[in-house]
Design an enzyme around this catalytic site. Structure first.
Site, mmCIF file in Angstrom:
data_model
loop_
_atom_site.group_PDB
_atom_site.id
_atom_site.type_symbol
_atom_site.label_atom_id
_atom_site.label_comp_id
_atom_site.label_asym_id
_atom_site.label_seq_id
_atom_site.Cartn_x
_atom_site.Cartn_y
_atom_site.Cartn_z
ATOM 1 N N PHE A 1 0.836 -1.194 0.000
ATOM 2 C CA PHE A 1 0.000 0.000 0.000
ATOM 3 C C PHE A 1 0.882 1.260 0.000
ATOM 4 O O PHE A 1 0.693 2.176 -0.790
ATOM 5 C CB PHE A 1 -0.925 -0.007 1.228
ATOM 6 N N ASP A 2 1.876 1.265 0.887
ATOM 7 C CA ASP A 2 2.762 2.434 0.983
ATOM 8 C C ASP A 2 3.530 2.661 -0.310
ATOM 9 O O ASP A 2 3.717 3.793 -0.740
ATOM 10 C CB ASP A 2 3.753 2.271 2.144
ATOM 11 N N CYS B 1 12.096 5.470 46.725
ATOM 12 C CA CYS B 1 13.438 5.862 47.177
ATOM 13 C C CYS B 1 13.389 6.849 48.346
ATOM 14 O O CYS B 1 14.429 7.312 48.802
ATOM 15 C CB CYS B 1 14.231 6.457 46.014
ATOM 16 N N ARG C 1 -21.068 20.233 13.510
ATOM 17 C CA ARG C 1 -22.423 20.597 13.904
ATOM 18 C C ARG C 1 -22.498 22.065 14.346
ATOM 19 O O ARG C 1 -23.450 22.764 14.028
ATOM 20 C CB ARG C 1 -22.868 19.686 15.049
ATOM 21 N N ASP D 1 -20.698 7.691 20.364
ATOM 22 C CA ASP D 1 -20.318 8.798 21.244
ATOM 23 C C ASP D 1 -19.122 9.534 20.651
ATOM 24 O O ASP D 1 -17.976 9.257 20.967
ATOM 25 C CB ASP D 1 -19.985 8.248 22.638
ATOM 26 N N CYS E 1 9.105 12.850 41.876
ATOM 27 C CA CYS E 1 10.250 12.467 42.682
ATOM 28 C C CYS E 1 11.478 13.043 41.985
ATOM 29 O O CYS E 1 11.763 12.678 40.842
ATOM 30 C CB CYS E 1 10.365 10.945 42.772
ATOM 31 N N TYR F 1 -25.167 8.080 9.859
ATOM 32 C CA TYR F 1 -26.494 7.848 10.431
ATOM 33 C C TYR F 1 -27.619 8.596 9.728
ATOM 34 O O TYR F 1 -28.764 8.557 10.155
ATOM 35 C CB TYR F 1 -26.523 8.100 11.929
ATOM 36 N N LYS G 1 -30.956 6.477 26.264
ATOM 37 C CA LYS G 1 -29.612 6.591 26.842
ATOM 38 C C LYS G 1 -29.364 5.489 27.866
ATOM 39 O O LYS G 1 -30.209 5.218 28.710
ATOM 40 C CB LYS G 1 -29.460 7.958 27.540
ATOM 41 N N GLU H 1 -21.285 10.364 12.515
ATOM 42 C CA GLU H 1 -20.584 10.648 13.764
ATOM 43 C C GLU H 1 -19.109 10.297 13.582
ATOM 44 O O GLU H 1 -18.778 9.186 13.149
ATOM 45 C CB GLU H 1 -21.194 9.796 14.881
ATOM 46 N N CYS I 1 16.450 6.809 41.865
ATOM 47 C CA CYS I 1 15.156 6.188 42.153
ATOM 48 C C CYS I 1 14.934 5.001 41.208
ATOM 49 O O CYS I 1 14.902 5.167 39.986
ATOM 50 C CB CYS I 1 14.082 7.254 41.974
ATOM 51 N N LYS J 1 -25.992 4.641 19.293
ATOM 52 C CA LYS J 1 -25.739 6.080 19.426
ATOM 53 C C LYS J 1 -24.243 6.244 19.686
ATOM 54 O O LYS J 1 -23.758 6.061 20.800
ATOM 55 C CB LYS J 1 -26.558 6.680 20.566
ATOM 56 N N CYS K 1 8.861 9.802 48.133
ATOM 57 C CA CYS K 1 8.779 8.806 47.056
ATOM 58 C C CYS K 1 8.624 7.398 47.649
ATOM 59 O O CYS K 1 9.387 7.020 48.542
ATOM 60 C CB CYS K 1 10.039 8.871 46.186
ATOM 61 N N GLU L 1 -30.541 2.060 15.916
ATOM 62 C CA GLU L 1 -29.106 2.180 15.616
ATOM 63 C C GLU L 1 -28.353 2.426 16.911
ATOM 64 O O GLU L 1 -28.937 2.827 17.911
ATOM 65 C CB GLU L 1 -28.867 3.402 14.704
HETATM 66 S S1 IVH Z 1 -29.754 10.789 14.226
HETATM 67 C C1 IVH Z 1 -32.057 15.087 13.654
HETATM 68 N N1 IVH Z 1 -28.366 8.671 14.762
HETATM 69 O O1 IVH Z 1 -26.475 12.195 18.642
HETATM 70 C C2 IVH Z 1 -31.028 14.412 14.486
HETATM 71 N N2 IVH Z 1 -27.685 10.708 15.780
HETATM 72 O O2 IVH Z 1 -28.291 13.917 20.311
HETATM 73 C C3 IVH Z 1 -30.633 13.131 13.844
HETATM 74 N N3 IVH Z 1 -25.700 10.495 17.183
HETATM 75 O O3 IVH Z 1 -26.004 15.232 17.028
HETATM 76 C C4 IVH Z 1 -29.587 12.466 14.602
HETATM 77 N N4 IVH Z 1 -25.378 8.354 16.848
HETATM 78 O O4 IVH Z 1 -24.229 13.516 16.670
HETATM 79 C C5 IVH Z 1 -28.499 9.992 14.996
HETATM 80 N N5 IVH Z 1 -27.255 6.672 15.100
HETATM 81 C C6 IVH Z 1 -27.367 7.992 15.327
HETATM 82 C C7 IVH Z 1 -26.479 8.709 16.164
HETATM 83 C C8 IVH Z 1 -26.683 10.069 16.361
HETATM 84 C C9 IVH Z 1 -24.933 9.439 17.455
HETATM 85 C C10 IVH Z 1 -25.479 11.855 17.720
HETATM 86 C C11 IVH Z 1 -25.501 12.916 16.675
HETATM 87 C C12 IVH Z 1 -26.488 13.946 17.143
HETATM 88 C C13 IVH Z 1 -26.704 13.581 18.563
HETATM 89 C C14 IVH Z 1 -28.134 13.900 18.940
#
Ligand code: IVH
Length: 670
Positions: free
Chosen positions: A35-36, A410, A134, A115, A425, A222, A313, A170, A431, A113, A407, A111
């Site tokens: 690849f490189d 030591c 955003r 983070d 220390c 998403y 959540k 995300e 040490c 969520k 420490c 789906e």
């Molecule tokens: S749908 C109109 N799907 O959660 C809003 N959001 O609290 C549609 N997020 O800003 C969002 N996973 O950054 C959606 N499967 C998912 C998500 C997701 C993470 C985040 C997204 C959004 C925040 C909303």
């Protein structure tokens, strides 16, 4: 020209396919090496033939564009947030509200969520044209160059994609990459990052896209927004997006599910609440969406969020357990880390016995006392953290923590510099964990990389009083080693020849290996190139050092401090006497001067006498910087043939001096 064009196309297609297979579908088509090699070849061809270079070429993945200030961009479709629920009852209430607004039978999509941070990415005619954060939901910052470095984000779409398209998704920090980043930082004595989400967000807004490229962010789709309503619902459009080469949850085990009832939704939620610690990234819940676009439209939005979607959540994964004891660890740089020793408790599928307490401030802030019941949570870190104390369970007799003064290894009095959170220390040369830590750093892969010698052997050699410092390694002999447990003739010879071979390791790696605080790999390279040998670095004053590109006060002070210590000087003399490399080699030197120091060059177009890579190397080796785009800081534009008109216009507008290749060579020889 035609054959070059054809080769560029073949390489581009091969690299795009390999990227897609690897980062989106988790298949490996070729070795990293291949690849490189292909990427290097493509870069070379593009540099030599700028008119054939595509701004969405896979070579853009390595970054390099610097963004001074991110442009503010208004979102065509606002980026809203989601309402939260925490229970089945709340979900049922949501469904009841929805059923009042529509007569149709509702099908849901569940789906994960993710983070991380939200991103909107626009494609025109299949090419990635813009990526925006955003921000406040109505406008965000344009971070296109940074997003282009994320390997799972296609720069060009495949298949039957619509002419115009925005995807929402995300961006997140995969846990393995996050842990690696923190390990690397720890090795450099730098502060580690607290969690993957904030680090993803910070990384996305870095000004140097090359650094972003090195971080290994990932992105999951998403939402899909197109003008024509070709797909009946969310699920179908996510499937289509997958066929265009975008990374989506489709096809991955239970990352996405169609549900017909609240019970089915709860199955999905409960599955991931239990299994989420096994995912390679962090999630903080499940998002439930009404699939059908027509029903989505019927329901519409509240001021902040869509009615047709809701997030379920998870409660933070926490456990309550007793803090039995606080112990203290000493790192290579002498930094002290307090560690909570806990009554074993099960958390997110593992048994937890220890948690990091970070520093004295943290203990004071949470008012943690030995004997307390504390809440332990698991985030992206390897070691879980303590987030609070259950005061109702506090024993009347527990006492506030009296932070360690000496420490643990030591017994030297600890120090804490103003403005720093960590205690240190100061007994760096006496040490034990600091001594072994330094030698372990010295032999590590990026430093001396000594064959036949590992961290455990260093511990053993130290315990046996055979080594105290790196220089001692070069004085070891067969007789001493063969007496050690677990050492046979072969391993002894291996070790000894590894030590001898390491004498050829180039200067910059030796400089990194001697472990001056804050002098990591890159800084070591910079210093080696600038000063060419150790004596020049030793002689450099603070002012001198901070004038070197990218060397700040903190590093400069540390360098000066290192050479002001006679014990370090003695160690260096011993290493020198052993024949280690303390200067650049003839070959490195032949190409190195400081003639162009302080200047910034941009090269553009095609050249006759040198390749673009050669010119770039000449610039760097003579102390100047290469930049990829013209700015007020550009000292010279080296102008070749077929230079792009926009670069020319910009150079003229900013009054940047333009020189030819021959004039550059004259400048260098003057
Ligand atoms: S749908 C109109 N799907 O959660 C809003 N959001 O609290 C549609 N997020 O800003 C969002 N996973 O950054 C959606 N499967 C998912 C998500 C997701 C993470 C985040 C997204 C959004 C925040 C909303």
């Amino acid at each position: 020209m035609e054959s070059v064009q054809a080769e560029i196309k073949v390489l581009t297609d091969e690299l795009n396919e390999a990227n897609h297979q690897y980062y989106v579908l988790s298949n490996s088509l070729m070795s990293d090496f291949d690849f490189d090699q292909k990427l290097k070849r493509l870069q070379l061809l593009e540099e030599e033939n700028p008119s054939l270079a595509d701004e969405n070429s896979p070579s853009k993945r390595v970054g390099g564009d610097i963004t001074k200030k991110f442009k503010s961009i208004k979102h065509e479709i606002p980026m809203l947030s989601l309402a939260n629920t925490y229970s089945k009852e709340e979900l049922e209430e949501w469904e009841a509200r929805n059923q009042k607004l529509t007569d149709d039978k509702i099908t849901y999509v569940c789906e994960l969520k993710y983070d991380g941070v939200a991103i909107g990415i626009k494609y025109k005619n299949g090419k990635l044209v813009q990526a925006v954060t955003r921000g406040d939901g109505s406008k965000g910052e344009e971070v296109t160059s940074n997003v282009k470095t994320i390997r799972s984000v296609p720069l060009k779409l495949r298949g039957n994609y619509p002419e115009e398209l925005e995807i929402r998704g995300e961006i997140f920090y995969p846990l393995a990459n996050f842990q690696q980043l923190n390990e690397d930082r720890e090795e450099l004595g730098e502060a580690t990052f607290a969690n993957p989400r904030n680090t993803a967000s910070g990384t996305l807004k870095m000004h140097d896209s090359a650094v972003v490229a090195s971080r290994g962010l990932d992105c999951m789709l998403y939402g899909v927004y197109t003008n024509n309503k070709e797909y009946p619902g969310h699920y179908e459009s996510v499937e289509a997006a997958a066929s265009w080469g975008i990374k989506t949850p489709v096809g991955k085990p239970r990352y996405i599910a169609i549900c017909e009832s609240i019970d089915q939704i709860m199955d999905f939620v409960n599955h991931w609440d239990k299994q989420r610690s096994k995912l390679p990234f962090e999630i903080d819940g499940v998002v439930v969406k009404i699939n059908n676009y027509r029903i989505q439209e019927e329901l519409g939005f509240t001021a902040k969020s869509p009615r047709w979607a809701i997030s379920y959540k998870f409660k933070a994964e926490a456990a309550l357990t007793r803090l039995n004891e606080i112990t203290y660890q000493v790192g290579r740089t002498g930094a002290i880390t307090p560690v909570a020793n806990l009554e074993a408790v099960s958390l997110a599928g593992t048994t937890v016995k220890r948690a990091s307490l970070h520093n004295a401030d943290q203990i004071e802030k949470l008012d943690i006392r030995v004997g307390d019941f504390v809440y332990v949570e698991k985030g992206g870190e390897i070691i879980p953290k303590i987030t609070g104390v259950e005061l109702s369970k506090r024993d009347l007799l527990v006492q506030p923590v009296h932070y360690l003064e000496h420490c643990p290894e030591c017994h030297t009095m600890l120090v804490r510099k103003e403005g720093e959170a960590q205690h240190y220390c100061p007994n760096d040369l006496g040490c034990p964990p600091q001594i072994t830590g330094r030698m372990q750093h010295f032999i590590s892969r990026k430093a001396m990389d000594i064959d036949g010698l590992g961290s455990e052997t260093i511990e053993l050699l130290f315990q046996e009083k055979l080594v105290q410092s790196p220089a001692d390694l070069f004085e070891l002999n067969f007789g001493q080693l063969i007496q050690l447990e677990r050492f046979a003739e072969k391993s002894v010879n291996n070790l000894l020849s590894g030590v001898v071979d390491s004498k050829q390791v180039p200067f910059e790696r030796v400089l990194y290996g001697i472990g001056i605080r804050f002098v990591g790999e890159t800084v070591a390279k910079k210093l080696a190139k600038h000063y060419t040998n150790i004596d020049n670095i030793k002689a450099a004053s603070l002012e001198d050092l901070v004038n070197v590109d990218e060397i700040g006060n903190k590093i400069a002070e540390s360098v000066v401090g290192f050479f002001a210590d006679d014990r370090n000087l003695l160690e260096l003399e011993r290493l020198k006497a052993q024949g280690l490399q303390f200067e650049l080699s003839e070959e490195q030197l032949a190409n190195t001067t400081n003639k162009l120091e302080g200047l910034t060059f941009v090269i553009s177009g095609v050249f006759e006498l040198h390749s673009r890579d050669e010119l770039k190397a000449m610039i760097e080796n003579n102390g100047a910087k290469n930049a990829s785009s013209i700015s007020a800081k550009t000292s010279y534009l080296i102008r070749g043939e077929n230079m792009g008109p926009s670069k020319l216009a910009k150079a003229e507008k900013l009054d940047v001096k333009m020189i030819s290749e021959t004039e550059f060579v004259e400048l260098l020889n003057s």
